[in-house]
Design a protein around this motif. Structure first.
Motif, PDB file in Angstrom:
ATOM      1  N   ASP A   1      -4.217 -34.686   1.613  1.00  9.61           N
ATOM      2  CA  ASP A   1      -4.759 -35.642   0.654  1.00  9.61           C
ATOM      3  C   ASP A   1      -6.271 -35.754   0.801  1.00  9.61           C
ATOM      4  OD1 ASP A   1      -4.605 -37.395  -1.454  1.00  9.61           O
ATOM      5  OD2 ASP A   1      -3.845 -39.077  -0.289  1.00  9.61           O
ATOM      6  N   LEU A   2      -6.755 -35.785   2.036  1.00 13.04           N
ATOM      7  CA  LEU A   2      -8.202 -35.860   2.267  1.00 13.04           C
ATOM      8  C   LEU A   2      -8.903 -34.632   1.694  1.00 13.04           C
ATOM      9  CD1 LEU A   2     -10.725 -37.131   3.494  1.00 13.04           C
ATOM     10  CD2 LEU A   2     -10.103 -36.063   5.686  1.00 13.04           C
ATOM     11  N   ALA A   3      -8.354 -33.445   1.930  1.00  7.26           N
ATOM     12  CA  ALA A   3      -8.966 -32.223   1.408  1.00  7.26           C
ATOM     13  C   ALA A   3      -9.025 -32.261  -0.124  1.00  7.26           C
ATOM     14  CB  ALA A   3      -8.189 -30.997   1.885  1.00  7.26           C
ATOM     15  N   ARG A   4      -7.933 -32.687  -0.734  1.00  8.30           N
ATOM     16  CA  ARG A   4      -7.906 -32.765  -2.201  1.00  8.30           C
ATOM     17  C   ARG A   4      -8.941 -33.759  -2.715  1.00  8.30           C
ATOM     18  NH1 ARG A   4      -5.675 -36.272  -5.579  1.00  8.30           N
ATOM     19  NH2 ARG A   4      -4.529 -37.319  -3.897  1.00  8.30           N
ATOM     20  N   ARG A   5      -8.999 -34.925  -2.085  1.00  8.79           N
ATOM     21  CA  ARG A   5      -9.940 -35.947  -2.537  1.00  8.79           C
ATOM     22  C   ARG A   5     -11.384 -35.525  -2.327  1.00  8.79           C
ATOM     23  NH1 ARG A   5      -7.936 -41.219  -2.618  1.00  8.79           N
ATOM     24  NH2 ARG A   5     -10.079 -41.817  -3.071  1.00  8.79           N
ATOM     25  N   LEU A   6     -11.648 -34.741  -1.299  1.00  6.13           N
ATOM     26  CA  LEU A   6     -13.017 -34.259  -1.063  1.00  6.13           C
ATOM     27  C   LEU A   6     -13.490 -33.346  -2.195  1.00  6.13           C
ATOM     28  CD1 LEU A   6     -12.973 -33.567   2.780  1.00  6.13           C
ATOM     29  CD2 LEU A   6     -14.550 -35.123   1.592  1.00  6.13           C
ATOM     30  N   THR A   7     -12.564 -32.647  -2.829  1.00  4.73           N
ATOM     31  CA  THR A   7     -12.947 -31.780  -3.951  1.00  4.73           C
ATOM     32  C   THR A   7     -13.078 -32.554  -5.253  1.00  4.73           C
ATOM     33  OG1 THR A   7     -10.654 -31.195  -4.534  1.00  4.73           O
ATOM     34  CG2 THR A   7     -11.757 -29.826  -2.885  1.00  4.73           C
ATOM     35  N   GLU A   8     -12.449 -33.739  -5.332  1.00  9.59           N
ATOM     36  CA  GLU A   8     -12.411 -34.491  -6.588  1.00  9.59           C
ATOM     37  C   GLU A   8     -13.367 -35.679  -6.638  1.00  9.59           C
ATOM     38  OE1 GLU A   8      -7.590 -33.726  -7.313  1.00  9.59           O
ATOM     39  OE2 GLU A   8      -8.351 -35.726  -6.821  1.00  9.59           O
TER      40      GLU A   8
ATOM     41  N   ALA B   1      -8.830 -32.865  19.264  1.00 12.24           N
ATOM     42  CA  ALA B   1     -10.069 -32.089  19.259  1.00 12.24           C
ATOM     43  C   ALA B   1      -9.949 -30.880  18.341  1.00 12.24           C
ATOM     44  CB  ALA B   1     -10.421 -31.655  20.679  1.00 12.24           C
ATOM     45  N   SER B   2      -8.820 -30.194  18.402  1.00 12.02           N
ATOM     46  CA  SER B   2      -8.618 -29.004  17.561  1.00 12.02           C
ATOM     47  C   SER B   2      -8.507 -29.366  16.088  1.00 12.02           C
ATOM     48  CB  SER B   2      -7.347 -28.261  18.004  1.00 12.02           C
ATOM     49  OG  SER B   2      -7.449 -27.832  19.339  1.00 12.02           O
ATOM     50  N   VAL B   3      -7.731 -30.403  15.798  1.00  9.47           N
ATOM     51  CA  VAL B   3      -7.520 -30.805  14.404  1.00  9.47           C
ATOM     52  C   VAL B   3      -8.829 -31.290  13.780  1.00  9.47           C
ATOM     53  CG1 VAL B   3      -6.373 -32.465  12.885  1.00  9.47           C
ATOM     54  CG2 VAL B   3      -5.077 -31.308  14.698  1.00  9.47           C
ATOM     55  N   VAL B   4      -9.563 -32.127  14.506  1.00  7.96           N
ATOM     56  CA  VAL B   4     -10.819 -32.653  13.967  1.00  7.96           C
ATOM     57  C   VAL B   4     -11.839 -31.535  13.783  1.00  7.96           C
ATOM     58  CG1 VAL B   4     -12.788 -34.161  14.451  1.00  7.96           C
ATOM     59  CG2 VAL B   4     -10.459 -34.973  14.852  1.00  7.96           C
ATOM     60  N   ALA B   5     -11.935 -30.627  14.742  1.00  7.18           N
ATOM     61  CA  ALA B   5     -12.875 -29.512  14.616  1.00  7.18           C
ATOM     62  C   ALA B   5     -12.558 -28.659  13.391  1.00  7.18           C
ATOM     63  CB  ALA B   5     -12.841 -28.653  15.881  1.00  7.18           C
ATOM     64  N   ALA B   6     -11.269 -28.366  13.199  1.00 11.75           N
ATOM     65  CA  ALA B   6     -10.873 -27.527  12.063  1.00 11.75           C
ATOM     66  C   ALA B   6     -11.098 -28.235  10.736  1.00 11.75           C
ATOM     67  CB  ALA B   6      -9.412 -27.115  12.205  1.00 11.75           C
ATOM     68  N   THR B   7     -10.651 -29.480  10.630  1.00 11.72           N
ATOM     69  CA  THR B   7     -10.775 -30.172   9.347  1.00 11.72           C
ATOM     70  C   THR B   7     -12.237 -30.476   9.010  1.00 11.72           C
ATOM     71  OG1 THR B   7     -10.285 -32.270  10.493  1.00 11.72           O
ATOM     72  CG2 THR B   7      -8.457 -31.170   9.369  1.00 11.72           C
ATOM     73  N   THR B   8     -13.038 -30.757  10.027  1.00 13.36           N
ATOM     74  CA  THR B   8     -14.473 -30.941   9.778  1.00 13.36           C
ATOM     75  C   THR B   8     -15.099 -29.635   9.314  1.00 13.36           C
ATOM     76  OG1 THR B   8     -14.629 -32.703  11.423  1.00 13.36           O
ATOM     77  CG2 THR B   8     -16.673 -31.616  10.810  1.00 13.36           C
ATOM     78  N   GLY B   9     -14.666 -28.529   9.914  1.00 15.41           N
ATOM     79  CA  GLY B   9     -15.160 -27.226   9.467  1.00 15.41           C
ATOM     80  C   GLY B   9     -14.784 -26.937   8.027  1.00 15.41           C
ATOM     81  N   PHE B  10     -13.550 -27.267   7.645  1.00 15.54           N
ATOM     82  CA  PHE B  10     -13.130 -27.081   6.249  1.00 15.54           C
ATOM     83  C   PHE B  10     -14.009 -27.908   5.316  1.00 15.54           C
ATOM     84  CE2 PHE B  10      -8.561 -26.348   7.908  1.00 15.54           C
ATOM     85  CZ  PHE B  10      -8.833 -25.000   8.130  1.00 15.54           C
ATOM     86  N   GLU B  11     -14.319 -29.138   5.736  1.00 13.14           N
ATOM     87  CA  GLU B  11     -15.156 -30.017   4.910  1.00 13.14           C
ATOM     88  C   GLU B  11     -16.548 -29.421   4.714  1.00 13.14           C
ATOM     89  OE1 GLU B  11     -18.444 -32.724   4.726  1.00 13.14           O
ATOM     90  OE2 GLU B  11     -17.509 -32.668   6.688  1.00 13.14           O
ATOM     91  N   VAL B  12     -17.138 -28.894   5.782  1.00 15.94           N
ATOM     92  CA  VAL B  12     -18.481 -28.302   5.704  1.00 15.94           C
ATOM     93  C   VAL B  12     -18.456 -27.043   4.838  1.00 15.94           C
ATOM     94  CG1 VAL B  12     -20.325 -27.203   7.032  1.00 15.94           C
ATOM     95  CG2 VAL B  12     -19.208 -29.260   7.921  1.00 15.94           C
ATOM     96  N   LEU B  13     -17.513 -26.150   5.104  1.00 18.67           N
ATOM     97  CA  LEU B  13     -17.427 -24.906   4.338  1.00 18.67           C
ATOM     98  C   LEU B  13     -17.047 -25.170   2.885  1.00 18.67           C
ATOM     99  CD1 LEU B  13     -15.577 -22.789   7.045  1.00 18.67           C
ATOM    100  CD2 LEU B  13     -17.913 -22.402   6.242  1.00 18.67           C
ATOM    101  N   GLY B  14     -16.248 -26.209   2.664  1.00 17.39           N
ATOM    102  CA  GLY B  14     -15.820 -26.538   1.313  1.00 17.39           C
ATOM    103  C   GLY B  14     -16.950 -26.987   0.409  1.00 17.39           C
ATOM    104  N   ALA B  15     -18.063 -27.414   1.009  1.00 17.29           N
ATOM    105  CA  ALA B  15     -19.215 -27.808   0.198  1.00 17.29           C
ATOM    106  C   ALA B  15     -19.763 -26.628  -0.589  1.00 17.29           C
ATOM    107  CB  ALA B  15     -20.309 -28.398   1.088  1.00 17.29           C
ATOM    108  N   GLN B  16     -19.599 -25.419  -0.066  1.00  9.48           N
ATOM    109  CA  GLN B  16     -20.080 -24.211  -0.733  1.00  9.48           C
ATOM    110  C   GLN B  16     -18.967 -23.448  -1.438  1.00  9.48           C
ATOM    111  OE1 GLN B  16     -23.336 -23.725  -0.889  1.00  9.48           O
ATOM    112  NE2 GLN B  16     -23.607 -25.543   0.400  1.00  9.48           N
ATOM    113  N   ASP B  17     -17.761 -23.527  -0.880  1.00  9.53           N
ATOM    114  CA  ASP B  17     -16.636 -22.784  -1.451  1.00  9.53           C
ATOM    115  C   ASP B  17     -15.396 -23.674  -1.414  1.00  9.53           C
ATOM    116  OD1 ASP B  17     -14.639 -21.080  -2.222  1.00  9.53           O
ATOM    117  OD2 ASP B  17     -14.980 -19.582  -0.660  1.00  9.53           O
ATOM    118  N   PRO B  18     -14.996 -24.237  -2.565  1.00  2.00           N
ATOM    119  CA  PRO B  18     -13.847 -25.155  -2.607  1.00  2.00           C
ATOM    120  C   PRO B  18     -12.545 -24.555  -2.096  1.00  2.00           C
ATOM    121  CG  PRO B  18     -15.088 -25.229  -4.670  1.00  2.00           C
ATOM    122  CD  PRO B  18     -15.637 -24.077  -3.886  1.00  2.00           C
ATOM    123  N   ALA B  19     -12.471 -23.232  -1.986  1.00  2.00           N
ATOM    124  CA  ALA B  19     -11.244 -22.611  -1.484  1.00  2.00           C
ATOM    125  C   ALA B  19     -10.915 -23.070  -0.068  1.00  2.00           C
ATOM    126  CB  ALA B  19     -11.371 -21.086  -1.519  1.00  2.00           C
TER     127      ALA B  19
END
Length: 205
Positions: free
Chosen positions: A92-99, A152-170
């Protein structure tokens, strides 16, 4: 009452406009004139609500923090266990970050730290993830891993998705988040519950 409603609408329009401009131009370059123009109000109206650009940025972060809180609380009681809850909320967070431009801008402002003060949205997310995983451990649904290690693993990964998603929504797509959990859940979940966990999320997308 009508005057108060207009003032609230103006404030919300300015926050959304500021989020759009901060995302596009960055906080340092963003112009208050551009923000007020995009919101369809005068500079005077902007300064009536916000004393400075920094205060406006803080309000964007505050609004984003409220959105994040609403995302995590909306799923309470809707999953069979806390590990599935974490999967569902991450989708849900990932979806909302794109919308939601305000949510996205809030995370970016929180990360960039180009000014004094401000909210730590990543810290807010980390605290919730840690709490969810401690709950999962208490429910007996975690494998032989500690909640702190997993968090630590989950936060690192999801934060990375958030940063990378700023340039590529995929990077924030349902497919990407599902694949992440398909890889991670077998390492995290206790055997008796693994087959019942849904990496794609157990709620409609």
């Amino acid at each position: 009452m009508a005057k108060q409603e207009r003032a609230l609408r103006t404030r919300e329009a300015l926050i959304k406009s500021a989020a759009t401009v901060f995302r596009r131009d960055g906080f340092s370059v963003a112009s208050l004139t551009t923000i007020s123009s995009l919101a369809g109000v005068s500079n005077g109206a902007l300064h009536f609500h916000f004393a400075s650009k920094a205060r406006l940025a803080e309000s964007v972060e505050d609004a984003a923090a409220q959105r994040l809180e609403s995302i995590v609380t909306a799923h309470d009681g809707a999953a069979g266990n806390a590990l599935q809850l974490l999967v569902n909320v991450s989708h849900d967070l990932a979806r909302r970050l794109t919308e939601d431009v305000v949510l996205r801008a809030g995370f970016e402002l929180s990360r960039d730290r180009v000014r004094e003060g401000g909210r730590d949205l990543h810290g807010q997310w980390r605290q919730w993830v840690e709490a969810a995983l401690k709950r999962a451990a208490g429910e007996g649904v975690l494998n032989e891993v500690t909640p702190e290690e997993v968090a630590a693993s989950v936060v690192a990964a999801t934060t990375g998705f958030e940063v990378l998603g700023a340039q590529d929504p995929a990077w924030l797509s349902h497919r990407t988040i599902t694949r992440f959990w398909q890889l991670l859940l077998p390492r995290l979940a206790a055997a008796p519950v693994l087959d019942g966990l849904v990496a794609a999320g157990s709620h409609p997308q």
